[in-house]
Design a protein around this motif. Sequence first.
Motif, short mmCIF file in Angstrom:
data_model
loop_
_atom_site.label_atom_id
_atom_site.label_comp_id
_atom_site.label_asym_id
_atom_site.label_seq_id
_atom_site.Cartn_x
_atom_site.Cartn_y
_atom_site.Cartn_z
N ASN A 1 40.44 43.79 33.62
CA ASN A 1 40.07 45.05 34.15
C ASN A 1 39.39 45.77 33.26
N ILE B 1 42.52 39.42 39.27
CA ILE B 1 41.45 38.95 38.53
C ILE B 1 40.33 38.90 39.93
N THR B 2 40.78 38.54 40.82
CA THR B 2 39.58 38.46 42.16
C THR B 2 39.11 39.60 42.43
N GLU C 1 40.84 46.45 22.03
CA GLU C 1 42.14 45.44 22.34
C GLU C 1 42.97 45.20 21.42
N GLN C 2 44.43 45.56 21.53
CA GLN C 2 45.21 45.43 20.33
C GLN C 2 45.42 43.97 19.72
N LEU D 1 43.20 31.56 40.31
CA LEU D 1 42.63 31.58 41.82
C LEU D 1 41.88 32.78 41.95
N SER E 1 45.74 38.42 31.67
CA SER E 1 44.71 37.91 31.99
C SER E 1 44.29 36.50 31.68
N GLY F 1 45.86 45.44 40.31
CA GLY F 1 44.64 44.75 40.35
C GLY F 1 44.87 43.19 40.03
C1 LIG Z 1 51.84 34.71 37.10
C2 LIG Z 1 50.81 35.40 37.65
C3 LIG Z 1 49.72 34.81 38.40
C4 LIG Z 1 48.60 35.55 38.72
N1 LIG Z 1 47.63 34.87 39.49
C5 LIG Z 1 46.41 35.24 39.92
C6 LIG Z 1 45.68 34.81 40.46
O1 LIG Z 1 45.87 33.35 40.95
N2 LIG Z 1 44.47 35.36 41.15
C7 LIG Z 1 44.31 36.59 40.65
O2 LIG Z 1 43.15 37.08 41.15
N3 LIG Z 1 45.05 37.23 39.93
C8 LIG Z 1 46.44 36.56 39.46
N4 LIG Z 1 47.31 37.43 38.80
C9 LIG Z 1 47.01 38.95 38.64
C10 LIG Z 1 46.03 38.98 37.41
O3 LIG Z 1 46.23 38.04 36.20
C11 LIG Z 1 46.27 40.48 36.76
O4 LIG Z 1 46.13 41.50 37.76
C12 LIG Z 1 45.30 40.89 35.79
O5 LIG Z 1 45.06 39.77 34.76
C13 LIG Z 1 45.62 42.14 34.94
O6 LIG Z 1 44.48 42.39 34.17
P1 LIG Z 1 44.61 43.74 33.10
O7 LIG Z 1 43.38 43.82 32.58
O8 LIG Z 1 45.00 45.03 33.96
O9 LIG Z 1 45.79 43.27 32.24
P2 LIG Z 1 46.01 42.64 31.04
O10 LIG Z 1 45.42 41.06 30.87
O11 LIG Z 1 47.43 42.48 30.46
O12 LIG Z 1 45.10 43.47 29.73
C14 LIG Z 1 45.56 44.61 29.11
C15 LIG Z 1 45.41 44.75 27.76
O13 LIG Z 1 45.68 45.93 27.21
C16 LIG Z 1 45.82 45.73 25.92
N5 LIG Z 1 46.47 47.00 25.39
C17 LIG Z 1 47.89 47.50 25.73
N6 LIG Z 1 48.28 48.59 24.88
C18 LIG Z 1 47.16 48.63 24.33
C19 LIG Z 1 46.78 49.82 23.23
N7 LIG Z 1 47.60 50.72 22.91
N8 LIG Z 1 45.55 49.67 22.69
C20 LIG Z 1 44.76 48.45 22.71
N9 LIG Z 1 45.08 47.53 23.68
C21 LIG Z 1 46.22 47.66 24.31
C22 LIG Z 1 46.85 44.61 25.90
O14 LIG Z 1 46.97 43.83 24.59
C23 LIG Z 1 46.24 43.69 26.92
O15 LIG Z 1 45.50 42.65 26.31
C24 LIG Z 1 48.20 36.69 38.20
C25 LIG Z 1 49.21 37.21 37.45
C26 LIG Z 1 50.43 36.69 37.09
C27 LIG Z 1 51.39 37.49 35.96
#
Ligand SMILES: Cc1cc2nc3c(=O)[nH]c(=O)nc-3n(C[C@H](O)[C@H](O)[C@H](O)COP(=O)(O)OP(=O)(O)OC[C@H]3O[C@@H](n4cnc5c(N)ncnc54)[C@H](O)[C@@H]3O)c2cc1C
Length: 527
Positions: free
Chosen positions: A25, A366-367, A44-45, A59, A53, A364
Amino acid sequence: MARMQQGVGELGGHYDLLVVGGGINGCGIARDAAGRGWSVLLCEQHDLAAHTSSASTKLIHGGLRYLEQLHFALVRKSLKERETLLASAPHIMWPMRFVMPYAAHLRPAWVIRAGLYLYDHLAARKLLPASAGIDLRTHIAGASLAARYRRGFVYSDGWVDDARLVVLTALDAAERGATILTRTRCERLERSPTGWTASLVEADGRRRQISARAVVNATGAWVAQFLHAATPAHSKRNVRLVKGSHIAVRRLYEHRFAYLFQNPDRRVVFALPYERDFTLIGTTDVDYEGDPAAVSAEPAEIDYLCAAANQYFVRQITPRDVIWRYSGVRPLLDDESRDPTAVTRDYALDVDGSDVPILSVFGGKITTYRRLGQEAVNRLAASLQRDSAPWTASALLPGGDLPAGGFAVFSSAMGRRYPWLGATLRQRYARAYGTRIDRLLQGARGPSDLGVEVLPGLYARELEYLWRHEWARTAEDVLWRRSKLGLHLAPESAATLDAWMQRHLGTPAERSIALSAATSPVSATSG
Ligand SMILES: Cc1cc2nc3c(=O)[nH]c(=O)nc-3n(C[C@H](O)[C@H](O)[C@H](O)COP(=O)(O)OP(=O)(O)OC[C@H]3O[C@@H](n4cnc5c(N)ncnc54)[C@H](O)[C@@H]3O)c2cc1C
């Protein structure tokens, strides 16, 4: 790529937008804003995609099971995104057919047929074929299933290399002018009438301050904690942290179909063909309260996934067959559902402050990341009075400009262009880098131009490319996120690779950051 790899201490300065969080995201928002001409810094930390992610089921899907929970708007939104995403990077995402064996005692056939009809028709489909009933006694996917499954259904969704999607999105953002800082934590945000001041801390403890007109809090599972502990802002929303685990076993079947298995607890479990030699099975839904960076699979989850697979496959598995496991924390938008499986997978964008805004991302998938990014930047554009038009719906990600005819045509063209490259390595490069393979291999005329073979199938040239262009700093970044070579190599390979990277890549300052990073707790998704 001017702003990708600035040296330590060169930064500071003022940006239109600071994005905190390098998951899908955060990277999607940074890319969208950079493409609209905003000056963007993303921090990114840990590593890009270090957490949720890279821990997904991988999927690109509408979520067939969400129909049962009547989440039609979410399913429609996700289904509409499927083909947009698949077209944007066809080397790392592709259509996949899913076989659902019919189990009469779990759901009547008419319910499944109605669900699949809706799934086929809620949004337009050009690329993906429609669903159909199949006879498992004659269909290729039936041979690996227990004989009691005689009928089934087949439907379409997409598959994605989730960690590479994040990196390519960050790379696109960087090529459009964004500065991407990995191993850099945002520790504190102060608001003044004219903007934000952010205190950033690098892995080796060095600090810097930057200012920005607007901030995005895309910290995933940390979203509420970050808002509360590091900013003066508030939100009424919360996240529900729900852990999900996957296991990989030696492949249970040879064909290219995936399976969706219905489970007696009304959940579904997927089994996917993975990395040529493996079957990936997941996932679980377990409420989670610990540190999101320390998540790991419990024995009960492994047992659950083995049992789910054993209900259907002829070949039975036990926890001893598990070659790899990973877990991630879903940062779900808390809708106060009792059952973690039933919590909405939709997202909300919450803006605090109008002139000096911070936008927080709750939930949110990935899709939906591209659309979420677009909505987030639209919201901030209104706040910052920046007139800018969305652009990502028809844009490609780096390496995604494959020739007409798609990956098969591209792959044969690469065979002709690089005949000296072994077929397995060429296929891996073509999948990982798409048309960027030409940058990776620029000037190379034969195997000796790949440099030293640091690990089987992993050459110095690729490692230099990953360091220079894709922010890879440690063996874990390379083996488990930029690639999945970790699955194919011996466990001690990581130490060999870390030692080689430390000796040969980057400037001394970059090496010292990488060295600190190698000892910081990034390894949330393996083990
Ligand atoms: C088991 C599982 C299966 C899933 N399957 C699917 C699927 O098949 N298809 C789909 O569309 N979605 C799927 N999802 C959902 C999807 O993976 C997540 O919604 C998405 O990856 C969330 O992304 P994000 O960027 O919000 O969070 P994250 O990927 O967690 O990124 C947040 C980032 O912020 C960083 N951060 C935190 N605090 C700080 C700070 N103070 N300073 C700097 N950086 C910081 C962290 O290190 C982290 O890397 C799945 C999720 C899970 C857990």
